[in-house]
Write a protein that holds these residues in place. Structure first.
Motif, PDB file in Angstrom:
ATOM      1  N   LEU A 183     -14.811 -24.160   2.207  1.00  0.00           N
ATOM      2  CA  LEU A 183     -15.420 -23.615   0.992  1.00  0.00           C
ATOM      3  C   LEU A 183     -14.372 -22.972   0.096  1.00  0.00           C
ATOM      4  O   LEU A 183     -14.340 -23.190  -1.108  1.00  0.00           O
ATOM      5  CB  LEU A 183     -16.507 -22.601   1.373  1.00  0.00           C
ATOM      6  N   ALA A 184     -13.458 -22.213   0.711  1.00  0.00           N
ATOM      7  CA  ALA A 184     -12.407 -21.550  -0.069  1.00  0.00           C
ATOM      8  C   ALA A 184     -11.525 -22.578  -0.768  1.00  0.00           C
ATOM      9  O   ALA A 184     -11.112 -22.371  -1.916  1.00  0.00           O
ATOM     10  CB  ALA A 184     -11.566 -20.662   0.841  1.00  0.00           C
ATOM     11  N   ALA A 185     -11.243 -23.682  -0.074  1.00  0.00           N
ATOM     12  CA  ALA A 185     -10.417 -24.748  -0.666  1.00  0.00           C
ATOM     13  C   ALA A 185     -11.086 -25.308  -1.915  1.00  0.00           C
ATOM     14  O   ALA A 185     -10.423 -25.724  -2.860  1.00  0.00           O
ATOM     15  CB  ALA A 185     -10.192 -25.852   0.363  1.00  0.00           C
ATOM     16  N   GLU A 186     -12.385 -25.290  -1.915  1.00  0.00           N
ATOM     17  CA  GLU A 186     -13.127 -25.807  -3.048  1.00  0.00           C
ATOM     18  C   GLU A 186     -12.907 -24.923  -4.268  1.00  0.00           C
ATOM     19  O   GLU A 186     -12.979 -25.393  -5.400  1.00  0.00           O
ATOM     20  CB  GLU A 186     -14.606 -25.867  -2.684  1.00  0.00           C
ATOM     21  N   SER A 187     -12.662 -23.659  -4.028  1.00  0.00           N
ATOM     22  CA  SER A 187     -12.425 -22.732  -5.134  1.00  0.00           C
ATOM     23  C   SER A 187     -11.147 -23.090  -5.866  1.00  0.00           C
ATOM     24  O   SER A 187     -11.156 -23.243  -7.083  1.00  0.00           O
ATOM     25  CB  SER A 187     -12.332 -21.302  -4.591  1.00  0.00           C
ATOM     26  N   THR A 200     -10.646 -24.964  -9.725  1.00  0.00           N
ATOM     27  CA  THR A 200      -9.820 -24.438 -10.823  1.00  0.00           C
ATOM     28  C   THR A 200      -8.766 -25.460 -11.233  1.00  0.00           C
ATOM     29  O   THR A 200      -8.324 -25.485 -12.374  1.00  0.00           O
ATOM     30  CB  THR A 200      -9.130 -23.115 -10.422  1.00  0.00           C
ATOM     31  N   ARG A 201      -8.418 -26.344 -10.291  1.00  0.00           N
ATOM     32  CA  ARG A 201      -7.460 -27.413 -10.632  1.00  0.00           C
ATOM     33  C   ARG A 201      -8.118 -28.532 -11.410  1.00  0.00           C
ATOM     34  O   ARG A 201      -7.536 -29.051 -12.348  1.00  0.00           O
ATOM     35  CB  ARG A 201      -6.837 -27.970  -9.352  1.00  0.00           C
ATOM     36  N   PHE A 202      -9.327 -28.917 -10.988  1.00  0.00           N
ATOM     37  CA  PHE A 202      -9.988 -30.030 -11.671  1.00  0.00           C
ATOM     38  C   PHE A 202     -11.062 -29.585 -12.650  1.00  0.00           C
ATOM     39  O   PHE A 202     -11.704 -30.403 -13.254  1.00  0.00           O
ATOM     40  CB  PHE A 202     -10.611 -30.966 -10.623  1.00  0.00           C
ATOM     41  N   GLY A 203     -11.310 -28.326 -12.734  1.00  0.00           N
ATOM     42  CA  GLY A 203     -12.249 -27.839 -13.716  1.00  0.00           C
ATOM     43  C   GLY A 203     -13.703 -28.101 -13.432  1.00  0.00           C
ATOM     44  O   GLY A 203     -14.516 -28.114 -14.342  1.00  0.00           O
TER      45      GLY A 203
END
Lengths: 112, 112
Positions: free
Chosen positions: A98-102, A106-109
């Motif tokens: 889940l944290a990786a998704e954060s 922010t990288r892919f918007g």
DNA sequence: TCATAGGTACGACTTGAATCGTACCTCGGC
DNA sequence: GCCGAGGTACGATTCAAGTCGTACCTATGA
């Protein structure tokens, strides 16, 4: 059964947890909490969900019922906190996902 | 965007995957596949799901659409295979969580 | 003491998703 | 060539879940 000493997280059920995370709003809350290593206490209002107050209450209720958050009732405010230790013990790696998704969003918007 | 060389698993979306896994029947399929390290090809019929053929087709369609399985059409049979490498790369630990549920349910005799 | 804002229960409505019957397709075995 | 079984599309039904308005509670700040 023979295992009588319950450990933190034993109450977590995979099906219930995955159903809780299947909703985009609840998932957004969990992603935000998973990415925040300070594990501070927050109010429901502080998450800025784009739904009505009643719907917000419904979603936090679902997360709590799934055992993902613990909560403190202040009367006109509710403090919620991620049950990080319990979740990590029962489902190692789930909060990292889940944290990786954060950082990914922010990288892919975007987050679906 | 700048990252043009797609890697296996880049097509996997967390929301879609979690929604696919929120259903008990689909989760049972994934738990069985995650626990089987041989990663062999199987037919839909081989999973012995307690639902009608049409519902079974629906569920495998959902798993494939989520990018969790790849499939080969043999006409009167469909071969499905877990996309282990892609899933492990995109969501490290997810399949381990599911596989752990397999040994857990044989120990406690249940999966919700 | 009053106003405000965070939060909740209830009920009703809407939407999403699971279910399966009907009818059909396709391939392998005999 | 026929039969049987795996599988699918479509549509309809049922159920789960998301939504929010109404009315209310509670604590804090002024």
């Amino acid at each position: 059964m023979p295992e009588t000493s319950a450990m933190p997280g034993d109450d977590l059920d995979l099906g219930t947890v995955l159903r809780a995370l299947a909703d985009a709003h609840r998932r957004a809350v969990m992603i935000e909490l998973a990415a925040d290593r300070t594990d501070g206490e927050r109010t429901c209002h502080s998450f800025n969900l784009p739904v009505s107050k009643q719907t917000r209450t419904h979603h936090f209720r679902t997360l709590c019922d799934a055992g993902l958050l613990c909560e403190v009732d202040y009367g006109n405010k509710k403090g919620v906190r991620l049950r990080r230790a319990a979740i990590d013990r029962r489902f190692p790696g789930l909060l990292d996902l889940l944290a990786a998704e954060s950082s990914r969003s922010t990288r892919f918007g975007q987050e679906d």
